[in-house]
Design an enzyme around this catalytic site. Structure first.
Site, PDB file in Angstrom:
ATOM      1  N   GLU A   9       0.799  -1.231   0.000  1.00 52.26           N
ATOM      2  CA  GLU A   9       0.000   0.000   0.000  1.00 52.26           C
ATOM      3  C   GLU A   9       0.829   1.277   0.000  1.00 52.26           C
ATOM      4  O   GLU A   9       0.495   2.241  -0.677  1.00 52.26           O
ATOM      5  CB  GLU A   9      -0.931   0.054   1.229  1.00 52.26           C
ATOM      6  CG  GLU A   9      -2.071  -0.910   1.185  1.00 52.26           C
ATOM      7  CD  GLU A   9      -1.835  -2.087   2.099  1.00 52.26           C
ATOM      8  OE1 GLU A   9      -2.801  -2.574   2.658  1.00 52.26           O
ATOM      9  OE2 GLU A   9      -0.682  -2.517   2.250  1.00 52.26           O
ATOM     10  N   ASP A  82      -1.889  -5.175   3.470  1.00 50.04           N
ATOM     11  CA  ASP A  82      -1.969  -5.411   4.919  1.00 50.04           C
ATOM     12  C   ASP A  82      -2.726  -6.696   5.269  1.00 50.04           C
ATOM     13  O   ASP A  82      -3.643  -7.103   4.545  1.00 50.04           O
ATOM     14  CB  ASP A  82      -2.643  -4.223   5.613  1.00 50.04           C
ATOM     15  CG  ASP A  82      -1.721  -3.021   5.746  1.00 50.04           C
ATOM     16  OD1 ASP A  82      -0.504  -3.190   5.571  1.00 50.04           O
ATOM     17  OD2 ASP A  82      -2.214  -1.913   6.027  1.00 50.04           O
ATOM     18  N   ASP A  84      -5.263  -7.823   6.829  1.00 48.81           N
ATOM     19  CA  ASP A  84      -6.598  -7.716   7.402  1.00 48.81           C
ATOM     20  C   ASP A  84      -7.617  -7.676   6.268  1.00 48.81           C
ATOM     21  O   ASP A  84      -7.270  -7.836   5.098  1.00 48.81           O
ATOM     22  CB  ASP A  84      -6.720  -6.477   8.311  1.00 48.81           C
ATOM     23  CG  ASP A  84      -6.377  -5.177   7.588  1.00 48.81           C
ATOM     24  OD1 ASP A  84      -6.316  -5.181   6.338  1.00 48.81           O
ATOM     25  OD2 ASP A  84      -6.158  -4.162   8.267  1.00 48.81           O
ATOM     26  N   GLU A  86      -9.365  -5.214   4.989  1.00 49.74           N
ATOM     27  CA  GLU A  86      -9.145  -4.123   4.039  1.00 49.74           C
ATOM     28  C   GLU A  86      -8.007  -4.486   3.079  1.00 49.74           C
ATOM     29  O   GLU A  86      -8.099  -4.257   1.872  1.00 49.74           O
ATOM     30  CB  GLU A  86      -8.809  -2.825   4.783  1.00 49.74           C
ATOM     31  CG  GLU A  86      -9.940  -2.267   5.617  1.00 49.74           C
ATOM     32  CD  GLU A  86     -11.126  -1.797   4.787  1.00 49.74           C
ATOM     33  OE1 GLU A  86     -10.916  -1.260   3.683  1.00 49.74           O
ATOM     34  OE2 GLU A  86     -12.274  -1.979   5.249  1.00 49.74           O
ATOM     35  N   TYR A 301       1.897  -5.537  13.270  1.00 50.77           N
ATOM     36  CA  TYR A 301       0.735  -4.845  12.715  1.00 50.77           C
ATOM     37  C   TYR A 301      -0.109  -4.224  13.818  1.00 50.77           C
ATOM     38  O   TYR A 301      -0.386  -4.868  14.841  1.00 50.77           O
ATOM     39  CB  TYR A 301      -0.095  -5.815  11.876  1.00 50.77           C
ATOM     40  CG  TYR A 301      -1.119  -5.138  11.013  1.00 50.77           C
ATOM     41  CD1 TYR A 301      -0.749  -4.131  10.129  1.00 50.77           C
ATOM     42  CD2 TYR A 301      -2.459  -5.495  11.078  1.00 50.77           C
ATOM     43  CE1 TYR A 301      -1.686  -3.500   9.324  1.00 50.77           C
ATOM     44  CE2 TYR A 301      -3.400  -4.889  10.273  1.00 50.77           C
ATOM     45  CZ  TYR A 301      -3.009  -3.880   9.402  1.00 50.77           C
ATOM     46  OH  TYR A 301      -3.937  -3.262   8.611  1.00 50.77           O
ATOM     47  N   ARG A 303      -3.254  -2.975  13.902  1.00 52.77           N
ATOM     48  CA  ARG A 303      -4.713  -3.102  13.990  1.00 52.77           C
ATOM     49  C   ARG A 303      -5.040  -4.529  14.411  1.00 52.77           C
ATOM     50  O   ARG A 303      -5.047  -5.444  13.604  1.00 52.77           O
ATOM     51  CB  ARG A 303      -5.376  -2.751  12.656  1.00 52.77           C
ATOM     52  CG  ARG A 303      -5.206  -1.283  12.290  1.00 52.77           C
ATOM     53  CD  ARG A 303      -5.972  -0.902  11.039  1.00 52.77           C
ATOM     54  NE  ARG A 303      -5.755   0.508  10.727  1.00 52.77           N
ATOM     55  CZ  ARG A 303      -4.821   0.958   9.904  1.00 52.77           C
ATOM     56  NH1 ARG A 303      -4.021   0.096   9.294  1.00 52.77           N
ATOM     57  NH2 ARG A 303      -4.677   2.251   9.690  1.00 52.77           N
ATOM     58  N   HIS A 346      -4.244 -12.059  14.291  1.00 62.27           N
ATOM     59  CA  HIS A 346      -2.998 -11.315  14.458  1.00 62.27           C
ATOM     60  C   HIS A 346      -2.423 -11.533  15.845  1.00 62.27           C
ATOM     61  O   HIS A 346      -3.102 -11.981  16.753  1.00 62.27           O
ATOM     62  CB  HIS A 346      -3.240  -9.808  14.280  1.00 62.27           C
ATOM     63  CG  HIS A 346      -3.852  -9.448  12.967  1.00 62.27           C
ATOM     64  ND1 HIS A 346      -4.530  -8.277  12.762  1.00 62.27           N
ATOM     65  CD2 HIS A 346      -3.888 -10.112  11.790  1.00 62.27           C
ATOM     66  CE1 HIS A 346      -4.958  -8.229  11.515  1.00 62.27           C
ATOM     67  NE2 HIS A 346      -4.589  -9.333  10.915  1.00 62.27           N
TER      68      HIS A 346
END
Length: 694
Positions: A9, A82, A84, A86, A301, A303, A346
């Site tokens: 990203e 990433d 997740d 998203e 990470y 989140r 995670h």
């Protein structure tokens, strides 16, 4: 040589990853999402099973063209967005845009940007997880249905620029409900009574005992009449020791950070907003240039709602503790995930390498990067260390039918507190003076007593930290949504942040009450948590995403039709100020903008005059004769304090001046840093070292 294109990203992430890849690999950044629902229309075919219509995000065309060109030259495309939902969705959109085949592409996933993590992820290539993609699509479609259906209704019935959202409206309701609790609260009188007790008459050494109750049962002192009965008994009857208990108490180390707890602690300890915390954490995750090492990802990470730690990270931390602190500091903490709908995909937030301690990286980081990294590093190290140990003494004391308690607690082994400061969160009940050796039946003597009238207090308004905690506990939103939700409700003018505490505006209360009347489900805490749980089931492959949307929409469609038909138009008039427009003579009105309130001429658009609102603190300027200090705001909305005589007088400070109090050492202006119970009051004179003891 075979060529491989790796897609991530951000440029920062690309730079760090590139360092760990062998020759033949090229990394390109998408700069976030590349495709989304269109802004100009709903973009969802409700009649066709809620099929979404995606378009290229404005400004991303050149990035995608370049990506397509590079993909054609490559033998393999690795999608490294990433780890997740998203990130999975971004990879899916890219794969579709580039027409990637399963043979010519793969998804790779890593939770930290280190050499081993990158290399291992390439060895563990997989297909795109469509369950995760569908969960992201379902969330996006739900939010679009709510936002694009209700917001225009609010524009039509109240005013333009308003919005509603599946999570933001519930977060606003939390703040509105708390304000109603405060307004409805009825304060009750009570009294505190503390005794200064001595073991021998005329002794100067005393300890404090607190009033407990009657005949061994806990009971507060309700009024002064009741207090007088107790104090009369103290004067006329013997005070004796009923029981003495000695023991040890362990204080367990905290768990490593989740997104929520990191945001809460950064707010309390560093005075960071959730937005600032997440921005800096992103930098630490994506990689920073460390002297002697180069670009390296410093944390995992950021989140996550899991407190799980990998075995490798635990072993490395164990070795670090043994080497730097000793065997007695090694803990056996095995934290368990708590709360609604915790996802365990995670790890917790931790340093990628425990050996990169704060002092090692300090010189390479900016001040705030260092402060957050230090907090994360210390929290993780502490989580793997031993308990703190206290010697405790508890004494029950009687005088007639009335009971008193004295206790003290002495730290005898720091354990995890060797690295992590828990003083702000301390729940210790140490009283003044160490308790002497006492035995049951022993008489004590009253040296003095302190009586204090008190009144029960309403529940506290939410801070950013406590609002995040409340959202997490109720299952509202997810780690990735806490910070943007708070930013949105502030930007819409639904809440104000006054002295670091949220208060709903009149607009926020009005919109919330309308939403409660016409869209009960959306404002219902349990319904919102249930929808989050349904999205998790989609991610786990247990439910089809269309089923979740259909379940939501069947009632929402009815509510929307009812609101469009029956909701009455409400006219909101801006409050009129006492300031006259110096261009046209009208009385200016108070409006809410991106950075708070400001004055505007009601003659807009003919007259476009605006002014900032300044709050006079009533404190004389220390640098000129007739000026006073006022609060102003910078272009970015940050509060600062300056003189009314600007630009003739250039006095300016960032921290709030203290009224009616001067430095006892040099007589200069005192300043207050922060608003919490640990706020610091210090002298504005750089040559003076005075700091007020709290």
């Amino acid at each position: 040589m075979a060529k491989t294109l790796v897609i991530v990203e951000s440029p920062a992430k690309a730079k760090t990853i590139n360092k760990y890849l062998p020759k033949g690999y090229k990394v390109q950044a998408t700069m976030g999402h590349v495709r989304d629902l269109p802004k100009s229309k709903l973009g969802i075919d409700i009649e066709n099973n809620f099929e979404p219509s995606y378009v290229t995000i404005r400004g991303k065309g050149d990035i995608l063209k370049k990506m397509k060109s590079e993909a054609k030259k490559a033998d393999m495309v690795l999608l490294a967005t990433d780890p997740d939902r998203e990130g999975e969705a971004i990879s899916w959109h890219i794969a579709n845009y580039l027409n990637l085949t399963k043979e010519g592409s793969a998804r790779i996933e890593f939770h930290e940007i280190t050499k081993n993590a990158i290399r291992n992820s390439i060895k563990s290539k997989r297909e795109i997880n469509m369950d995760l993609v569908d969960a992201q699509q379902a969330r996006r479609i739900l939010d679009r249905l709510v936002g694009y259906s209700i917001s225009p209704l609010l524009w039509k019935k109240i005013k333009k620029g308003l919005s509603a959202g599946r999570v933001q409206s519930v977060a606003t309701k939390l703040i509105v409900d708390r304000e109603k609790e405060i307004m409805d609260f009825v304060s009750q009188e009570y009294w505190n009574l503390n005794l200064d007790l001595i073991k021998e008459k005329n002794s100067d050494d005393y300890f404090v005992a607190r009033y407990h109750g009657i005949n061994g049962k806990k009971k507060d002192i309700g009024d002064e009449e009741e207090l007088t009965k107790i104090t009369d008994t103290l004067k006329n009857e013997e005070i004796k020791v009923l029981d003495v208990k000695k023991g040890k108490r362990n204080r367990k180390p905290p768990n490593p950070f989740t997104t929520s707890t990191m945001q809460q602690e950064a707010f309390k300890k560093l005075n960071f907003t959730t937005k600032k915390t997440m921005s800096i954490a992103q930098q630490l995750y994506e990689g920073l240039n460390i002297e002697g090492i180069g670009s390296v990802g410093l944390i995992t990470y950021m989140r996550t709602d899991s407190i799980r730690i990998s075995d490798e990270a635990k072993d490395n931390c164990k070795n670090y503790i043994l080497e730097n602190f000793g065997k007695e500091y090694l803990g056996t903490n095995i934290g368990k995930n708590k709360g609604k709908n915790v996802q365990d995909a995670h790890e917790a937030i931790r340093p990628t390498t425990i050996d990169l301690d704060p002092k090692t990286v300090k010189g390479s980081l900016k001040r705030d990067q260092y402060r957050l990294y230090k907090l994360i590093w210390e929290r993780f190290a502490a989580s793997q260390m031993s308990n703190g140990v206290y010697d405790t003494t508890s004494v029950d004391i009687t005088c007639g039918q009335y009971g008193f308690k004295a206790s003290d607690s002495k730290l005898i082994f720091k354990g995890f507190m060797k690295v992590y400061d828990m003083t702000e969160d301390s729940d210790e009940t140490n009283d003044k003076g160490f308790i002497p050796e006492l035995t049951p039946g022993e008489l004590l003597f009253l040296k003095d007593m302190q009586k204090e009238q008190k009144f029960t207090q309403p529940p506290a308004r939410y801070t950013e930290a406590s609002l995040v905690k409340a959202m997490e506990e109720r299952g509202i939103g997810r780690p990735s949504t806490y910070s943007p939700t708070i930013q949105t409700i502030r930007a819409r003018g639904y809440v104000e942040n006054i002295d670091k505490k949220f208060q709903p505006t009149e607009l926020g209360i009005m919109v919330t009450e309308l939403m409660e009347e016409y869209f009960k489900n959306i404002l219902d805490y349990d319904f919102t948590a249930e929808m989050e749980s349904s999205l998790d089931k989609v991610a786990e492959g247990d439910v089809k995403w269309q089923t979740v949307i259909e379940y939501f929409y069947k009632d929402f469609e009815k509510d929307l039709a009812h609101a469009e038909k029956d909701m009455e138009k409400i006219i909101i008039e801006d409050p009129v100020s006492d300031v006259e427009c110096d261009k046209c003579g009208r009385m200016m009105v108070i409006k809410n903008g991106r950075y708070g309130k400001f004055l505007a001429c009601p003659g807009f658009p003919e007259c476009r005059n605006t002014k900032t609102i300044v709050e006079d603190l009533g404190i004389p300027c220390p640098e000129c004769e007739n000026g006073s200090i006022v609060q102003k705001k910078s272009k970015k909305g940050r509060a600062f304090y300056g003189c009314t005589n600007y630009p003739e007088c250039n006095f300016m400070v960032w921290d709030k001046p203290v009224k009616d109090e001067q430095c006892p050492k040099c007589g200069s202006l005192l300043l207050q840093k922060g608003y919490s119970k640990t706020s610091k009051i210090y002298c504005s004179n750089e040559k003076c070292d005075y700091v007020k003891k709290q």
